[in-house]
Design a protein around this motif. Structure first.
Motif, short mmCIF file in Angstrom:
data_model
loop_
_atom_site.label_atom_id
_atom_site.label_comp_id
_atom_site.label_asym_id
_atom_site.label_seq_id
_atom_site.Cartn_x
_atom_site.Cartn_y
_atom_site.Cartn_z
N VAL A 45 -32.52 20.82 -9.84
CA VAL A 45 -32.37 20.33 -11.21
C VAL A 45 -31.80 18.92 -11.16
CG1 VAL A 45 -31.11 20.64 -13.37
CG2 VAL A 45 -32.08 22.62 -12.22
N ASP A 46 -32.43 18.01 -11.87
CA ASP A 46 -31.92 16.65 -12.00
C ASP A 46 -31.35 16.46 -13.40
OD1 ASP A 46 -32.60 15.99 -9.43
OD2 ASP A 46 -34.31 14.75 -9.97
N HIS A 47 -30.24 15.73 -13.45
CA HIS A 47 -29.51 15.44 -14.69
C HIS A 47 -29.43 13.92 -14.79
CE1 HIS A 47 -26.30 15.75 -17.70
NE2 HIS A 47 -25.48 15.09 -16.92
N LEU A 48 -30.04 13.35 -15.82
CA LEU A 48 -30.05 11.90 -16.01
C LEU A 48 -29.31 11.56 -17.30
CD1 LEU A 48 -33.84 11.37 -15.31
CD2 LEU A 48 -31.97 11.07 -13.71
N VAL A 49 -28.46 10.55 -17.21
CA VAL A 49 -27.73 10.08 -18.39
C VAL A 49 -27.84 8.56 -18.43
CG1 VAL A 49 -25.50 10.00 -19.58
CG2 VAL A 49 -26.08 11.98 -18.15
N PHE A 50 -28.26 8.05 -19.56
CA PHE A 50 -28.27 6.61 -19.80
C PHE A 50 -27.23 6.35 -20.87
CE2 PHE A 50 -32.40 7.97 -18.39
CZ PHE A 50 -32.68 7.07 -17.38
N PHE A 51 -26.37 5.34 -20.65
CA PHE A 51 -25.33 5.06 -21.63
C PHE A 51 -25.13 3.57 -21.81
CE2 PHE A 51 -23.25 5.96 -17.58
CZ PHE A 51 -22.29 4.96 -17.44
N ALA A 52 -24.56 3.22 -22.96
CA ALA A 52 -24.33 1.82 -23.32
C ALA A 52 -22.82 1.59 -23.44
CB ALA A 52 -25.01 1.48 -24.63
N VAL A 53 -22.29 0.69 -22.63
CA VAL A 53 -20.87 0.35 -22.68
C VAL A 53 -20.61 -0.47 -23.94
CG1 VAL A 53 -19.06 -0.99 -21.52
CG2 VAL A 53 -20.58 0.46 -20.18
N LYS A 54 -19.49 -0.16 -24.62
CA LYS A 54 -19.10 -0.90 -25.82
C LYS A 54 -18.89 -2.37 -25.47
CE LYS A 54 -16.71 2.78 -28.27
NZ LYS A 54 -15.42 3.27 -28.75
N GLU A 55 -19.26 -3.24 -26.40
CA GLU A 55 -19.09 -4.67 -26.19
C GLU A 55 -17.65 -5.05 -25.90
OE1 GLU A 55 -20.45 -8.08 -28.73
OE2 GLU A 55 -22.22 -6.76 -28.87
N GLY A 56 -16.69 -4.40 -26.54
CA GLY A 56 -15.28 -4.74 -26.36
C GLY A 56 -14.59 -4.06 -25.19
N ALA A 57 -15.33 -3.26 -24.42
CA ALA A 57 -14.71 -2.56 -23.29
C ALA A 57 -14.32 -3.57 -22.21
CB ALA A 57 -15.67 -1.52 -22.72
N SER A 58 -13.11 -3.39 -21.68
CA SER A 58 -12.64 -4.30 -20.63
C SER A 58 -13.29 -3.94 -19.30
CB SER A 58 -11.13 -4.22 -20.49
OG SER A 58 -10.74 -2.98 -19.90
N ALA A 59 -13.28 -4.89 -18.38
CA ALA A 59 -13.83 -4.65 -17.04
C ALA A 59 -13.08 -3.49 -16.37
CB ALA A 59 -13.73 -5.92 -16.19
N GLY A 60 -11.78 -3.40 -16.61
CA GLY A 60 -10.99 -2.31 -16.04
C GLY A 60 -11.39 -0.95 -16.57
N GLU A 61 -11.68 -0.88 -17.87
CA GLU A 61 -12.12 0.38 -18.47
C GLU A 61 -13.46 0.81 -17.89
OE1 GLU A 61 -10.42 0.47 -22.99
OE2 GLU A 61 -11.93 -1.07 -22.52
#
Length: 96
Positions: free
Chosen positions: A2-18
């Protein structure tokens, strides 16, 4: 398998550390959750992913392994981080 794929979009205001903490936490799931056969995550470099900035791939022996992963406390902690750091997700699971 079984393969599990997730595509996500990082918030514009998210810091590099987050973002680094999120990616590191996702990578850690490979060793923390029993049943994970393979797992990778990274930032899209193609420019063809639309609004999605990152993708996650995880492989399991069977659907039961995926279900165990979905309910594992380490995965649930990552889901919380995804909720705080991203604006959208799309998920696909398939058996082959």
């Amino acid at each position: 398998m079984v393969d599990h794929l997730v595509f996500f979009a990082v918030k514009e205001g998210a810091s590099a550390g987050e973002v680094e903490d999120l990616i590191s936490s996702i990578r850690g799931l490979k060793n923390e959750v029993p049943g994970v056969v393979d797992l990778s995550v990274g930032e899209d470099f193609s420019g063809r992913s639309g609004e999605y900035t990152h993708a996650l791939f995880a492989r399991f022996e069977d659907a039961a392994g995926l279900q165990e992963y979905m309910g594992h406390p380490a995965h649930l902690a990552v889901v919380e981080k995804l909720g705080a750091t991203t604006t959208g997700r799309i998920v696909a699971d398939y058996e082959f």
